[in-house]
Write an enzyme that holds these catalytic residues in place. Sequence first.
Site, PDB file in Angstrom:
ATOM      1  N   GLN A  20     -88.578 -65.553  41.073  1.00  0.00           N
ATOM      2  CA  GLN A  20     -88.708 -66.905  41.643  1.00  0.00           C
ATOM      3  C   GLN A  20     -90.162 -67.353  41.546  1.00  0.00           C
ATOM      4  O   GLN A  20     -91.042 -66.740  42.160  1.00  0.00           O
ATOM      5  CB  GLN A  20     -88.275 -66.851  43.119  1.00  0.00           C
ATOM      6  CG  GLN A  20     -88.417 -68.160  43.865  1.00  0.00           C
ATOM      7  CD  GLN A  20     -88.443 -67.934  45.372  1.00  0.00           C
ATOM      8  OE1 GLN A  20     -88.681 -66.825  45.839  1.00  0.00           O
ATOM      9  NE2 GLN A  20     -88.219 -68.983  46.128  1.00  0.00           N
ATOM     10  N   GLU A  76     -93.395 -69.010  61.345  1.00  0.00           N
ATOM     11  CA  GLU A  76     -93.790 -70.316  61.910  1.00  0.00           C
ATOM     12  C   GLU A  76     -92.975 -71.444  61.260  1.00  0.00           C
ATOM     13  O   GLU A  76     -92.507 -72.365  61.938  1.00  0.00           O
ATOM     14  CB  GLU A  76     -95.290 -70.583  61.693  1.00  0.00           C
ATOM     15  CG  GLU A  76     -96.224 -69.706  62.523  1.00  0.00           C
ATOM     16  CD  GLU A  76     -96.344 -68.284  61.993  1.00  0.00           C
ATOM     17  OE1 GLU A  76     -96.061 -68.065  60.792  1.00  0.00           O
ATOM     18  OE2 GLU A  76     -96.695 -67.383  62.767  1.00  0.00           O
ATOM     19  N   GLU A 112     -82.229 -68.053  49.800  1.00  0.00           N
ATOM     20  CA  GLU A 112     -83.214 -66.981  49.969  1.00  0.00           C
ATOM     21  C   GLU A 112     -83.188 -66.485  51.414  1.00  0.00           C
ATOM     22  O   GLU A 112     -83.202 -65.295  51.686  1.00  0.00           O
ATOM     23  CB  GLU A 112     -84.607 -67.503  49.623  1.00  0.00           C
ATOM     24  CG  GLU A 112     -85.701 -66.463  49.833  1.00  0.00           C
ATOM     25  CD  GLU A 112     -87.067 -66.916  49.302  1.00  0.00           C
ATOM     26  OE1 GLU A 112     -87.317 -68.135  49.251  1.00  0.00           O
ATOM     27  OE2 GLU A 112     -87.863 -66.035  48.948  1.00  0.00           O
ATOM     28  N   SER A 140     -94.182 -70.231  44.690  1.00  0.00           N
ATOM     29  CA  SER A 140     -95.480 -70.229  45.379  1.00  0.00           C
ATOM     30  C   SER A 140     -96.639 -70.289  44.398  1.00  0.00           C
ATOM     31  O   SER A 140     -96.591 -69.698  43.312  1.00  0.00           O
ATOM     32  CB  SER A 140     -95.636 -68.967  46.222  1.00  0.00           C
ATOM     33  OG  SER A 140     -94.583 -68.855  47.132  1.00  0.00           O
TER      34      SER A 140
HETATM   35  C1  LIG Z   1     -93.675 -59.659  49.956  1.00  0.00           C
HETATM   36  C2  LIG Z   1     -93.698 -61.084  49.506  1.00  0.00           C
HETATM   37  C3  LIG Z   1     -92.909 -61.482  48.437  1.00  0.00           C
HETATM   38  C4  LIG Z   1     -92.943 -62.811  47.997  1.00  0.00           C
HETATM   39  N1  LIG Z   1     -92.183 -63.138  46.895  1.00  0.00           N
HETATM   40  C5  LIG Z   1     -92.241 -64.403  46.413  1.00  0.00           C
HETATM   41  C6  LIG Z   1     -91.545 -64.755  45.208  1.00  0.00           C
HETATM   42  O1  LIG Z   1     -90.854 -63.923  44.606  1.00  0.00           O
HETATM   43  N2  LIG Z   1     -91.676 -66.007  44.735  1.00  0.00           N
HETATM   44  C7  LIG Z   1     -92.417 -66.963  45.377  1.00  0.00           C
HETATM   45  O2  LIG Z   1     -92.453 -68.092  44.899  1.00  0.00           O
HETATM   46  N3  LIG Z   1     -93.104 -66.667  46.505  1.00  0.00           N
HETATM   47  C8  LIG Z   1     -93.046 -65.401  47.038  1.00  0.00           C
HETATM   48  N4  LIG Z   1     -93.753 -65.073  48.177  1.00  0.00           N
HETATM   49  C9  LIG Z   1     -94.626 -66.083  48.770  1.00  0.00           C
HETATM   50  C10 LIG Z   1     -94.167 -66.613  50.109  1.00  0.00           C
HETATM   51  O3  LIG Z   1     -93.074 -67.480  49.975  1.00  0.00           O
HETATM   52  C11 LIG Z   1     -95.378 -67.330  50.743  1.00  0.00           C
HETATM   53  O4  LIG Z   1     -96.363 -66.324  50.985  1.00  0.00           O
HETATM   54  C12 LIG Z   1     -95.032 -68.020  52.041  1.00  0.00           C
HETATM   55  O5  LIG Z   1     -94.184 -69.115  51.811  1.00  0.00           O
HETATM   56  C13 LIG Z   1     -96.301 -68.500  52.781  1.00  0.00           C
HETATM   57  O6  LIG Z   1     -97.117 -69.234  51.941  1.00  0.00           O
HETATM   58  P1  LIG Z   1     -98.695 -68.892  51.821  1.00  0.00           P
HETATM   59  O7  LIG Z   1     -98.805 -67.417  51.576  1.00  0.00           O
HETATM   60  O8  LIG Z   1     -99.272 -69.817  50.830  1.00  0.00           O
HETATM   61  O9  LIG Z   1     -99.273 -69.166  53.262  1.00  0.00           O
HETATM   62  P2  LIG Z   1     -99.698 -70.588  53.867  1.00  0.00           P
HETATM   63  O10 LIG Z   1     -98.642 -71.584  53.575  1.00  0.00           O
HETATM   64  O11 LIG Z   1    -101.086 -70.890  53.418  1.00  0.00           O
HETATM   65  O12 LIG Z   1     -99.688 -70.280  55.419  1.00  0.00           O
HETATM   66  C14 LIG Z   1    -100.771 -69.635  56.087  1.00  0.00           C
HETATM   67  C15 LIG Z   1    -100.441 -69.563  57.567  1.00  0.00           C
HETATM   68  O13 LIG Z   1    -100.310 -70.900  58.101  1.00  0.00           O
HETATM   69  C16 LIG Z   1     -99.045 -71.066  58.732  1.00  0.00           C
HETATM   70  N5  LIG Z   1     -98.557 -72.429  58.486  1.00  0.00           N
HETATM   71  C17 LIG Z   1     -98.568 -73.093  57.307  1.00  0.00           C
HETATM   72  N6  LIG Z   1     -98.002 -74.312  57.444  1.00  0.00           N
HETATM   73  C18 LIG Z   1     -97.603 -74.411  58.747  1.00  0.00           C
HETATM   74  C19 LIG Z   1     -96.936 -75.420  59.495  1.00  0.00           C
HETATM   75  N7  LIG Z   1     -96.565 -76.572  58.935  1.00  0.00           N
HETATM   76  N8  LIG Z   1     -96.662 -75.159  60.816  1.00  0.00           N
HETATM   77  C20 LIG Z   1     -97.027 -73.977  61.390  1.00  0.00           C
HETATM   78  N9  LIG Z   1     -97.690 -72.990  60.715  1.00  0.00           N
HETATM   79  C21 LIG Z   1     -97.944 -73.194  59.418  1.00  0.00           C
HETATM   80  C22 LIG Z   1     -98.137 -70.053  58.088  1.00  0.00           C
HETATM   81  O14 LIG Z   1     -97.060 -69.704  58.934  1.00  0.00           O
HETATM   82  C23 LIG Z   1     -99.094 -68.873  57.854  1.00  0.00           C
HETATM   83  O15 LIG Z   1     -99.222 -68.108  59.024  1.00  0.00           O
HETATM   84  C24 LIG Z   1     -93.746 -63.766  48.652  1.00  0.00           C
HETATM   85  C25 LIG Z   1     -94.531 -63.360  49.743  1.00  0.00           C
HETATM   86  C26 LIG Z   1     -94.518 -62.049  50.163  1.00  0.00           C
HETATM   87  C27 LIG Z   1     -95.362 -61.645  51.342  1.00  0.00           C
END
Ligand SMILES: Cc1cc2nc3c(=O)[nH]c(=O)nc-3n(C[C@H](O)[C@H](O)[C@H](O)COP(=O)(O)OP(=O)(O)OC[C@H]3O[C@@H](n4cnc5c(N)ncnc54)[C@H](O)[C@@H]3O)c2cc1C
Length: 393
Positions: free
Chosen positions: A114, A362, A232, A117
Amino acid sequence: MSTTTAEQALVSERLDQLLAEHDPQGDRTEFFGAQFDLGLGWVDFPEGSGGLGIGPGHQMQINHRLTEAGAPHPATYNIIGYGMGAPTVMVHGTDEQRARWLRPLFTGEEVWCQLFSEPGAGSDVAGLATRALRDGDQWVVNGQKVWTTMAHVAKWGMLVARHDPGLPKHAGMTYFIVDMQAPGVEVRPLRQATGEAEFSEVYFTDTPIPDTDRLGEVGEGWRISLTTLMHERVAIGGNVLPRGSGPIGEAVSVWKDAPGDDAARDKLMRLWAEAEAARLTNIRAAQLRERGTPGPEGSVAKLVYAELNKRIYEHAMDLMGPAAMLYDSYEMAMPEDISGERDIRKLFVRARANSIEGGTSEIMKNILGERVLGLPGEPRVDKDLPWSDVPRS
Ligand SMILES: Cc1cc2nc3c(=O)[nH]c(=O)nc-3n(C[C@H](O)[C@H](O)[C@H](O)COP(=O)(O)OP(=O)(O)OC[C@H]3O[C@@H](n4cnc5c(N)ncnc54)[C@H](O)[C@@H]3O)c2cc1C
């Protein structure tokens, strides 16, 4: 005979045939192929697409019987394809696309990943910047994705890219299925806290995608992404495992090896009751779920699963005492499937990711607040602006 009884009889008949004609512990690809052809893959999909066109609740009966017979589960070998790729292609793909992609996805011959991100777009995935430019009967993609689970073994990737930066963010996105072996696709492993590299960064440099590998219409990327994301969450949190298995089963095994005091027993029993309540809730949700895209119940299940798992493994580590500190190896491994890990210490570290992957806890709470409880929505100031006018770092 009622519809449900007739459906149950059909499922039983097909299961008998599958198990009589194919060894569930023999060649995996051959067994999965036969399961798909008999319509026992995703039972709610139409005949010819791995299903029988009947209620999805019957899948539990199928999975239970096959597990008892010692058969493997296809999700183990293609977790993202099975739980997210297939339902997305089923709902939004053409007949030709379904015929081309579903069977090898189910058998595990073609693994999926997928590609949503990006470094600047995780929770706000609709802010993504990877560009797809139309060039005749193909598209040319440039950009970077991140955290792409199983990219290192994937044949196909579900890619959402921006076809028009002049449109508001949700409207300017299109959904593609990209060949991970196409020119200009570079997969760079990322090491996690467990020591493993289960996910990678993926770079696209002038990567061509035939227009026939576009899913849905141009500009429908966001709508189709929601199908993937809802599935998902169900795939992560909505699984119905046998009673007392999964993380809580592992914690009970630790207890059997190293029983704690009365307070530790009390805590284990509370966790067991919570895990059972979550399991029963998932059974009810699966039975109520109609065909198509699941609703916010998948997000609720995902939230509960993520937070409960962390507490279960924490307790298991407490029960282990000083032995919990011994980590056998920090070699970087790149797992090919999800069947392997049984070490509580690694599972404890891995569980930290449960409240991030598939949408953070969150974000799940935001969905729960807005879509289930009807609370006021978050302010979304960039919703109607052209994506190119939205300030970003
Ligand atoms: C083990 C693992 C596997 C993954 N596999 C995939 C994959 O296969 N494909 C893929 O596309 N992605 C994948 N991901 C990515 C995952 O979907 C993202 O890490 C996740 O959606 C959070 O995005 P970010 O890391 O950019 O954090 P951010 O969006 O930058 O968030 C940072 C912090 O801010 C908080 N936050 C952000 N916006 C808000 C809001 N509106 N209200 C309250 N709090 C908020 C979040 O909860 C978090 O604590 C994976 C992640 C992990 C850890």
